[in-house]
Design a protein around this motif. Structure first.
Motif, PDB file in Angstrom:
ATOM      1  N   GLU A   1       0.853  -1.183   0.000  1.00  0.00           N
ATOM      2  CA  GLU A   1       0.000   0.000   0.000  1.00  0.00           C
ATOM      3  C   GLU A   1       0.892   1.239   0.000  1.00  0.00           C
ATOM      4  N   LEU A   2       0.685   2.126  -1.003  1.00  0.00           N
ATOM      5  CA  LEU A   2       1.411   3.390  -1.065  1.00  0.00           C
ATOM      6  C   LEU A   2       0.495   4.503  -0.585  1.00  0.00           C
ATOM      7  N   LEU A   3       0.948   5.256   0.430  1.00  0.00           N
ATOM      8  CA  LEU A   3       0.092   6.261   1.062  1.00  0.00           C
ATOM      9  C   LEU A   3       0.804   7.607   1.125  1.00  0.00           C
ATOM     10  N   ILE A   4       0.024   8.673   1.041  1.00  0.00           N
ATOM     11  CA  ILE A   4       0.537  10.041   1.164  1.00  0.00           C
ATOM     12  C   ILE A   4      -0.227  10.724   2.287  1.00  0.00           C
ATOM     13  N   ASP A   5       0.490  11.127   3.318  1.00  0.00           N
ATOM     14  CA  ASP A   5      -0.106  11.798   4.475  1.00  0.00           C
ATOM     15  C   ASP A   5       0.392  13.240   4.477  1.00  0.00           C
ATOM     16  N   ALA A   6      -0.468  14.147   3.965  1.00  0.00           N
ATOM     17  CA  ALA A   6      -0.048  15.541   3.802  1.00  0.00           C
ATOM     18  C   ALA A   6      -0.809  16.449   4.749  1.00  0.00           C
ATOM     19  N   GLU A   7      -0.236  17.614   4.997  1.00  0.00           N
ATOM     20  CA  GLU A   7      -0.914  18.637   5.784  1.00  0.00           C
ATOM     21  C   GLU A   7      -2.092  19.210   5.004  1.00  0.00           C
ATOM     22  N   GLU A   8      -2.981  19.856   5.734  1.00  0.00           N
ATOM     23  CA  GLU A   8      -4.178  20.398   5.089  1.00  0.00           C
ATOM     24  C   GLU A   8      -3.821  21.476   4.074  1.00  0.00           C
ATOM     25  N   GLU A   9      -2.971  22.397   4.438  1.00  0.00           N
ATOM     26  CA  GLU A   9      -2.640  23.503   3.546  1.00  0.00           C
ATOM     27  C   GLU A   9      -1.120  23.610   3.428  1.00  0.00           C
ATOM     28  N   LEU A  10      -0.632  23.762   2.213  1.00  0.00           N
ATOM     29  CA  LEU A  10       0.777  24.044   1.975  1.00  0.00           C
ATOM     30  C   LEU A  10       0.857  25.304   1.133  1.00  0.00           C
ATOM     31  N   PRO A  11       1.691  26.275   1.524  1.00  0.00           N
ATOM     32  CA  PRO A  11       1.792  27.509   0.743  1.00  0.00           C
ATOM     33  C   PRO A  11       2.598  27.284  -0.530  1.00  0.00           C
ATOM     34  N   LEU A  12       2.657  28.294  -1.351  1.00  0.00           N
ATOM     35  CA  LEU A  12       3.516  28.264  -2.527  1.00  0.00           C
ATOM     36  C   LEU A  12       4.964  28.335  -2.054  1.00  0.00           C
ATOM     37  N   LEU A  13       5.745  27.354  -2.470  1.00  0.00           N
ATOM     38  CA  LEU A  13       7.128  27.258  -2.025  1.00  0.00           C
ATOM     39  C   LEU A  13       8.074  27.515  -3.193  1.00  0.00           C
TER      40      LEU A  13
ATOM     41  N   GLU B   1       8.536  -6.184   1.846  1.00  0.00           N
ATOM     42  CA  GLU B   1       7.852  -7.300   1.194  1.00  0.00           C
ATOM     43  C   GLU B   1       6.354  -7.298   1.467  1.00  0.00           C
ATOM     44  N   THR B   2       5.958  -6.843   2.620  1.00  0.00           N
ATOM     45  CA  THR B   2       4.537  -6.788   2.949  1.00  0.00           C
ATOM     46  C   THR B   2       4.251  -5.498   3.718  1.00  0.00           C
ATOM     47  N   GLY B   3       2.970  -5.073   3.657  1.00  0.00           N
ATOM     48  CA  GLY B   3       2.571  -3.918   4.451  1.00  0.00           C
ATOM     49  C   GLY B   3       2.415  -2.667   3.609  1.00  0.00           C
ATOM     50  N   SER B   4       2.983  -1.569   4.065  1.00  0.00           N
ATOM     51  CA  SER B   4       2.731  -0.277   3.416  1.00  0.00           C
ATOM     52  C   SER B   4       3.965   0.611   3.458  1.00  0.00           C
ATOM     53  N   ILE B   5       3.922   1.636   2.603  1.00  0.00           N
ATOM     54  CA  ILE B   5       4.949   2.682   2.565  1.00  0.00           C
ATOM     55  C   ILE B   5       4.208   4.017   2.583  1.00  0.00           C
ATOM     56  N   THR B   6       4.560   4.865   3.534  1.00  0.00           N
ATOM     57  CA  THR B   6       3.846   6.129   3.713  1.00  0.00           C
ATOM     58  C   THR B   6       4.812   7.299   3.574  1.00  0.00           C
ATOM     59  N   VAL B   7       4.417   8.273   2.762  1.00  0.00           N
ATOM     60  CA  VAL B   7       5.170   9.521   2.650  1.00  0.00           C
ATOM     61  C   VAL B   7       4.394  10.587   3.414  1.00  0.00           C
TER      62      VAL B   7
ATOM     63  N   ALA C   1      17.900   8.734   9.554  1.00  0.00           N
ATOM     64  CA  ALA C   1      17.127   7.493   9.509  1.00  0.00           C
ATOM     65  C   ALA C   1      17.007   6.905  10.900  1.00  0.00           C
ATOM     66  N   SER C   2      15.886   6.219  11.117  1.00  0.00           N
ATOM     67  CA  SER C   2      15.681   5.425  12.328  1.00  0.00           C
ATOM     68  C   SER C   2      15.063   4.106  11.895  1.00  0.00           C
ATOM     69  N   SER C   3      15.309   3.070  12.674  1.00  0.00           N
ATOM     70  CA  SER C   3      14.828   1.760  12.232  1.00  0.00           C
ATOM     71  C   SER C   3      14.758   0.800  13.401  1.00  0.00           C
ATOM     72  N   VAL C   4      13.876  -0.182  13.248  1.00  0.00           N
ATOM     73  CA  VAL C   4      13.762  -1.293  14.192  1.00  0.00           C
ATOM     74  C   VAL C   4      13.825  -2.577  13.380  1.00  0.00           C
ATOM     75  N   PRO C   5      14.796  -3.443  13.632  1.00  0.00           N
ATOM     76  CA  PRO C   5      14.899  -4.678  12.849  1.00  0.00           C
ATOM     77  C   PRO C   5      13.579  -5.457  12.849  1.00  0.00           C
ATOM     78  N   GLY C   6      13.142  -5.814  11.639  1.00  0.00           N
ATOM     79  CA  GLY C   6      11.920  -6.587  11.496  1.00  0.00           C
ATOM     80  C   GLY C   6      10.642  -5.770  11.509  1.00  0.00           C
ATOM     81  N   ARG C   7      10.739  -4.453  11.793  1.00  0.00           N
ATOM     82  CA  ARG C   7       9.521  -3.636  11.888  1.00  0.00           C
ATOM     83  C   ARG C   7       9.548  -2.431  10.953  1.00  0.00           C
ATOM     84  N   GLY C   8      10.620  -2.250  10.235  1.00  0.00           N
ATOM     85  CA  GLY C   8      10.641  -1.181   9.247  1.00  0.00           C
ATOM     86  C   GLY C   8      11.560  -0.030   9.602  1.00  0.00           C
ATOM     87  N   SER C   9      11.583   0.961   8.706  1.00  0.00           N
ATOM     88  CA  SER C   9      12.490   2.106   8.840  1.00  0.00           C
ATOM     89  C   SER C   9      11.750   3.400   8.520  1.00  0.00           C
TER      90      SER C   9
END
Length: 558
Positions: free
Chosen positions: A288-300, A323-329, A402-410
């Protein structure tokens, strides 16, 4: 006579002057200055008023000279009224040669306490030497001592200056050689860069052709075994393209040729476009590819190309090692009161992949580091991608960590400083959806949270469900909804069919959510009002809802 000619600059000049002065002040017959090296006594200057007792240039063994009788201590002197009557002087050969004489000797001692020589006087035996004459001789010996020390200091300074001059000349010569080598290296580097750019362009053209043919072959009806081979070819081609880009970027970074642009950018669109590039790879692994964005972003204002490059690198690694699960930006920003008009923007890419140990994290951003090597069957790359990404982040006044937990993702967090306009971008018109109620069905809790939060920001009340049975109960318990947003993966289930039939009876429009390239509404028998492609983009989401509401209202009116 000029002032320059009055100055005494050397010991020899001082010795000549002192003997001339003493010959005028004192009535002693003979005056001389001798130096010794501990074994030989050397008379360097001499004055004889009448009888020539001493000659300049005379060398005697020190024990055979009267100067050896002068005490080696400050203020010490020797006065011998008669050399014939003196216990030590009488036994010397010089006494037999000169006969009976009177002798006065004053030491010439340097500032460090060493004995340099003696200032001496001789006359007839029994010459009455006065205390004034002794003080005069002692004063002149002190003056000679100062002259010798000064001359030696000048000599040391001269030699020090010569050494410094020599070092400067050597340094200038080395600098000249280094500059010549640098110019030669720059010329060779420019030739290498041109060759590298030309070769990479040709290689990229060939790879793009191979990638295009591979895509066509995948759509031409192949066997399962052939699909495996084609997917491997596709991964290899993508790795080669990334390798080319990393080599070119690394070369530019080392040459200092990387410059940042500052053009208006829609950061959310940059993120959405980047995430969409990995939709097919995520679909193949059911991620699952997900995008979690703020409500408003100004012109940058920033360098969209460099931002996209770092984000693509992070997404590529996330897809590769998950291999399984999701990736969230996740997109977050923070205004800085002390820096008006500037925004600290954070892009975080989190995955549910294999994770890393502390040792692997320490190696992660080093050049050529590949801490994941061995966790995948395929080659994992050159180890330059994250190194280049961190360099780019730092040039944007930010960081990459970066931060990570072996077996639980990064989680990889890319921060940067961007100039921001005080007014926001033109926002989507969400008035048509405000006040509506949505039933959201998806097995991903993270997707329900992110999409639900977005809908609530637009004024849509959301009820989230993980299973069709749960959605059926919500539909029965909570009454009327305005739209059913459902994941396509439930399409083949009987429970989903019952849910859709019940929704249709209620006049509830269906919006089917499916991964890019993975929708199969015809095969499932479902007839949605519209399709919503995952990963979900804001514009597509509000467009799908608006279309569904309009069609639903039209259907109910008929």
């Amino acid at each position: 006579m000029s002032r320059e000619h009055l100055a005494i600059e050397t010991f020899n000049e001082a010795a000549d002057h002192i003997l001339d002065l003493l010959s005028r002040l004192l009535q002693l017959n003979t005056l001389f200055i001798a130096v010794n090296d501990g074994s030989t006594n050397h008379i360097i200057r001499a004055f004889n008023r009448g009888e020539r007792l001493v000659e300049a240039g005379t060398l005697l063994p020190l024990p055979e000279a009267y100067c050896s009788l002068v005490p080696n201590r400050r203020g010490g002197l020797v006065v011998i009224p008669s050399t014939r009557s003196h216990a030590s002087a009488s036994a010397m050969a010089v006494t037999d040669a000169l006969g009976d004489r009177s002798f006065v000797g004053v030491p010439i001692r340097l500032a460090d306490g060493t004995l340099y020589g003696t200032l001496c006087a001789m006359d007839e035996p029994g010459y009455p030497v006065s205390s004034w004459e002794l003080r005069t001789l002692n004063s002149m010996s002190v003056f000679l001592s100062y002259t010798i020390d000064l001359e030696r200091e000048h000599e040391r300074e001269r030699r020090r200056g010569e050494r410094q001059k020599l070092r400067r000349q050597q340094a200038e010569l080395r600098l000249k050689r280094l500059r010549e080598r640098h110019r030669t290296a720059q010329a060779k580097l420019a030739q290498s860069s041109d060759l590298l750019a030309m070769l990479s362009h040709e290689i990229r053209n060939s790879l793009n052709g191979t990638i295009g043919m591979t895509d066509l072959m995948q759509q031409s009806g192949t066997t399962e075994e052939q699909d495996v081979y084609l997917r491997f070819m596709e991964d290899s081609n993508r790795n080669l393209l990334q390798l080319l880009d990393n080599i070119l970027d690394y070369s530019k970074l080392n040459e200092g040729e990387v410059s940042l642009e500052a053009f208006p950018i829609d950061l959310l669109s940059v993120v959405e476009d980047s995430v969409f590039l990995f939709a097919s790879q995520a679909l193949a692994k059911r991620l699952e590819l997900l995008i979690d964005a703020e409500e408003e972003l100004p012109l940058l204002y920033g360098d969209a190309g460099k931002i996209r490059q770092v984000l693509l690198n992070l997404l590529s690694n996330a897809v590769k090692f998950t291999e399984t699960g999701s990736i969230t930006v996740q997109i977050r920003s923070q205004r800085l009161p002390q820096q008006p008009g500037r925004l600290r923007v954070s892009l975080s890419v989190s995955d549910t992949g294999s994770g890393m140990t502390e040792e692997e994290l320490e190696q992660l951003f080093h050049k050529y580091s590949r801490p994941h090597e061995g966790k995948r069957k395929q080659e994992v790359g050159t180890g330059l991608g994250l190194y280049i990404s961190r360099q780019l982040a730092e040039r944007m006044e930010g960081s990459l960590r970066a931060s990570s937990v072996p077996g639980r993702g990064s989680v990889f967090t890319f921060e940067m400083m961007l100039r921001a306009e005080p007014t926001p971008l033109v926002q989507l018109n969400h008035a048509p959806v405000a006040g509506k109620r949505a039933l959201l069905l998806d097995g991903s809790e993270e997707l329900r949270r992110i999409v639900g939060k977005q809908l609530e920001q637009w004024g849509v009340a959301v009820t989230g469900c993980a299973e069709p049975e749960e959605a059926m109960r919500a539909l029965a318990a909570e009454g009327r909804f305005d739209v059913l947003l459902a994941d396509e993966s439930f399409a083949s289930s009987q429970a989903m069919t019952s849910l859709v039939e019940r929704a249709s009876d209620c006049g509830l429009p269906l919006v089917l959510m499916a991964p890019l390239g993975g929708a199969r509404p015809a095969a499932s028998g479902l007839e949605p009002r519209t399709m919503l492609v995952k990963p979900i983009r804001r514009f597509f989401l509000i467009h799908a809802l608006t279309t569904a509401f309009e069609e639903g209202a039209a259907a109910r009116s008929t």
